[in-house]
Design a protein around this motif. Sequence first.
Motif, short mmCIF file in Angstrom:
data_model
loop_
_atom_site.label_atom_id
_atom_site.label_comp_id
_atom_site.label_asym_id
_atom_site.label_seq_id
_atom_site.Cartn_x
_atom_site.Cartn_y
_atom_site.Cartn_z
N ALA A 244 -10.23 17.69 -6.89
CA ALA A 244 -10.36 19.26 -6.31
C ALA A 244 -9.44 19.02 -4.99
CB ALA A 244 -11.41 19.64 -6.12
N ILE A 245 -9.75 17.96 -4.19
CA ILE A 245 -8.96 17.75 -2.98
C ILE A 245 -7.48 17.56 -3.23
CG2 ILE A 245 -8.71 16.45 -0.94
CD1 ILE A 245 -11.91 15.67 -1.02
N ILE B 245 -4.86 12.68 1.78
CA ILE B 245 -5.90 13.40 2.00
C ILE B 245 -7.10 12.80 1.04
CG2 ILE B 245 -6.94 15.48 2.18
CD1 ILE B 245 -4.32 16.65 2.91
N VAL B 246 -6.75 12.65 -0.11
CA VAL B 246 -7.85 11.90 -1.08
C VAL B 246 -8.19 10.69 -0.68
CG1 VAL B 246 -8.20 11.27 -3.41
CG2 VAL B 246 -7.00 13.44 -3.08
N ALA B 247 -7.19 9.89 -0.35
CA ALA B 247 -7.61 8.50 0.21
C ALA B 247 -8.61 8.50 1.42
CB ALA B 247 -6.39 7.74 0.61
N ILE B 248 -8.42 9.58 2.38
CA ILE B 248 -9.23 9.60 3.49
C ILE B 248 -10.81 9.89 3.03
CG2 ILE B 248 -10.02 10.73 5.88
CD1 ILE B 248 -7.10 11.63 5.67
N TYR B 249 -10.79 10.78 1.93
CA TYR B 249 -12.10 11.09 1.44
C TYR B 249 -12.85 9.87 0.77
CZ TYR B 249 -15.02 12.37 -2.46
OH TYR B 249 -16.33 12.44 -3.45
N LEU B 250 -11.86 9.09 0.09
CA LEU B 250 -12.58 7.66 -0.60
C LEU B 250 -12.93 6.83 0.50
CD1 LEU B 250 -9.74 7.27 -3.37
CD2 LEU B 250 -11.97 8.32 -3.56
N CYS B 251 -12.12 6.70 1.73
CA CYS B 251 -12.55 5.84 2.83
C CYS B 251 -13.98 6.30 3.24
CB CYS B 251 -11.49 5.80 4.05
SG CYS B 251 -9.99 4.87 3.41
N GLY B 252 -14.20 7.63 3.46
CA GLY B 252 -15.32 8.27 3.79
C GLY B 252 -16.46 8.00 3.15
N ALA C 273 -14.21 14.22 6.62
CA ALA C 273 -13.08 13.40 7.18
C ALA C 273 -11.89 13.75 6.52
CB ALA C 273 -13.65 11.93 6.92
N ALA C 274 -11.90 14.27 5.09
CA ALA C 274 -10.71 14.39 4.61
C ALA C 274 -10.26 15.89 5.30
CB ALA C 274 -10.83 14.70 2.97
N LEU C 275 -10.84 16.89 5.52
CA LEU C 275 -10.57 17.79 6.09
C LEU C 275 -10.00 17.81 7.59
CD1 LEU C 275 -13.55 20.11 4.98
CD2 LEU C 275 -11.25 20.40 4.21
N ILE C 276 -10.90 17.05 8.34
CA ILE C 276 -10.19 16.70 9.55
C ILE C 276 -9.02 16.10 9.42
CG2 ILE C 276 -10.65 15.29 11.79
CD1 ILE C 276 -13.49 15.88 11.31
N GLY C 277 -8.66 15.06 8.69
CA GLY C 277 -7.56 14.55 8.64
C GLY C 277 -6.38 15.58 8.27
N ALA C 278 -6.83 16.42 7.17
CA ALA C 278 -5.75 17.52 6.75
C ALA C 278 -5.46 18.12 7.82
CB ALA C 278 -6.42 18.29 5.47
N GLY D 264 -0.79 3.15 1.61
CA GLY D 264 -1.53 2.33 2.62
C GLY D 264 -3.10 2.72 2.69
N LEU D 265 -3.34 4.16 2.52
CA LEU D 265 -4.50 4.53 2.71
C LEU D 265 -5.42 4.44 1.28
CD1 LEU D 265 -4.10 7.88 4.68
CD2 LEU D 265 -5.35 5.81 5.48
N LEU D 266 -4.79 4.58 0.15
CA LEU D 266 -5.52 4.18 -0.92
C LEU D 266 -5.72 2.57 -0.98
CD1 LEU D 266 -3.26 6.12 -3.47
CD2 LEU D 266 -5.64 6.66 -2.93
N ALA D 267 -4.92 1.84 -0.41
CA ALA D 267 -5.30 0.41 -0.53
C ALA D 267 -6.38 0.20 0.56
CB ALA D 267 -3.97 -0.31 -0.02
N THR D 268 -6.29 0.85 1.59
CA THR D 268 -7.50 0.84 2.51
C THR D 268 -8.72 1.14 2.13
OG1 THR D 268 -5.84 0.92 4.49
CG2 THR D 268 -8.42 1.20 4.95
N ALA D 269 -8.84 2.24 1.46
CA ALA D 269 -10.04 2.48 0.60
C ALA D 269 -10.68 1.85 -0.36
CB ALA D 269 -9.72 4.14 -0.09
N ALA D 270 -9.69 1.10 -1.15
CA ALA D 270 -10.02 0.12 -1.97
C ALA D 270 -10.56 -1.27 -1.22
CB ALA D 270 -8.92 -0.25 -2.90
N PHE D 271 -9.97 -1.62 -0.31
CA PHE D 271 -10.33 -2.73 0.61
C PHE D 271 -12.00 -2.24 1.17
CE2 PHE D 271 -10.89 -5.07 4.50
CZ PHE D 271 -10.83 -6.34 3.94
#
Length: 426
Positions: free
Chosen positions: A16-17, A97-104, A117-122, A144-151
């Motif tokens: 949805a995001i 933006i999805v990756a920020i959500y996943l990091c959150g 967090a995703a909204l603030i990033g957006a 890079g953000l998707l990778a960071t979320a995985a880490f």
Amino acid sequence: MPAVPKLSRSAVIAVAIFLAAHLALLIGLVTPEKLVFDEVHYVPAARQMLGPTLSQPVLNPMHPPLAKEIIAASIATFGDNAFGWRYPATVFGALAIVAIYLCGLALFAAQGPAIAAALIGAFNQMLYVQSRIAMLDIFALGFGLLATAAFMHGFRRERPHALFALAGALFGLAAACKWSGLFPLGVCVVIVAMVRLMRSWRTLFADARPGDWYRPDLWPDFRAHHVALCFALLPASTYLAAFVPLYGLSLSDLIEAQRRIFADNTTTAIAGHTYMSSWPSWPLLARPVWFLFDKTADDNVAAVVFLGNPLVLWPALLALAVVLRDFIVARRWDAFLIAAFYFGPWLAWALLPRTLGFIYYYLPAATAASLALVYVLAKEGSPRWLLWAYVGVAAIGFAVMLPISAAFIGTSMQTFNRLMLFQSWI
């Protein structure tokens, strides 16, 4: 009706995001219909890739090819026009933006703070502007953000192998878009090296706590060969794979391509630029970059100014001070990761000999800053409404600055001058 499993609920929210962000980024995308700012470098390079053979000289050899290959595929699909050039950036902006959500989710273990967090990033103008132009940075950021979320999701697991391997492969793709994609990979390498070194020294905290960023039992089966596979071999493989469509398996051509990229990105730049700025000034938003400024009528302009949302990035500096305190004093693992992925990609620019820099190099760190804000505003004991009230403030700041962030809206010269708060912004 049984409750939706947690993983499925997160997947639905992530989709949805993505859809909401992607549709929002598409609005007015084709304005202007001409090439803007550094599109004049990357779009011709993407066009060159569509030929039956790669003509010489190779255009824009100072950057790896993956982002330009993606733009080329979009041009082949949608045509050689403004939509074709810019469409992929909207996809990767939405993925970021999805990756920020996943990091959150990894950091806060709750849907509310992750969505905030995703909204603030957006609502940070930096991501919005970079997601609507055919440049390389948003592609490196998305991967890079998707990778960071995985880490981050693997960090606290007993067996992080699969997630760390995914992170490594994605970091390689980020670097294949732009070498600055190596910076967050470097952060991961430093973190893993620190943990392994402390374990080899049998380090113990006298007052060990469950939330410590380091524990002696962290990743007990993550051996040296796993480190090499996840953070060296996999990134190198995905990185080099991006060159195969251009150079085939010619080792000499691959080596020459890397030599040229290295030379162009490590040479001290002497020539100045109207919008150049140095890395210490980026968090202060001291010098924006004007991507576009066209007069459309006597008193109206179409403008695209790369300038972060002050209502996000200035308060983020205070939040980051709290994050640093909690990492150092309380040894909190979530504060440690936020600090690492903010300061690492930003301060890495201080190590390069180039004097020519731009504020859009700050994009990865500025995006990570949204996590610092949520960390502070969602702290235990804070009123629940405070976080969402701040999201509203960020949205207001975004709306106020939208006329100078999206060319299709346009604005009067009076409004434009009012939004240019400082002489250095002009």
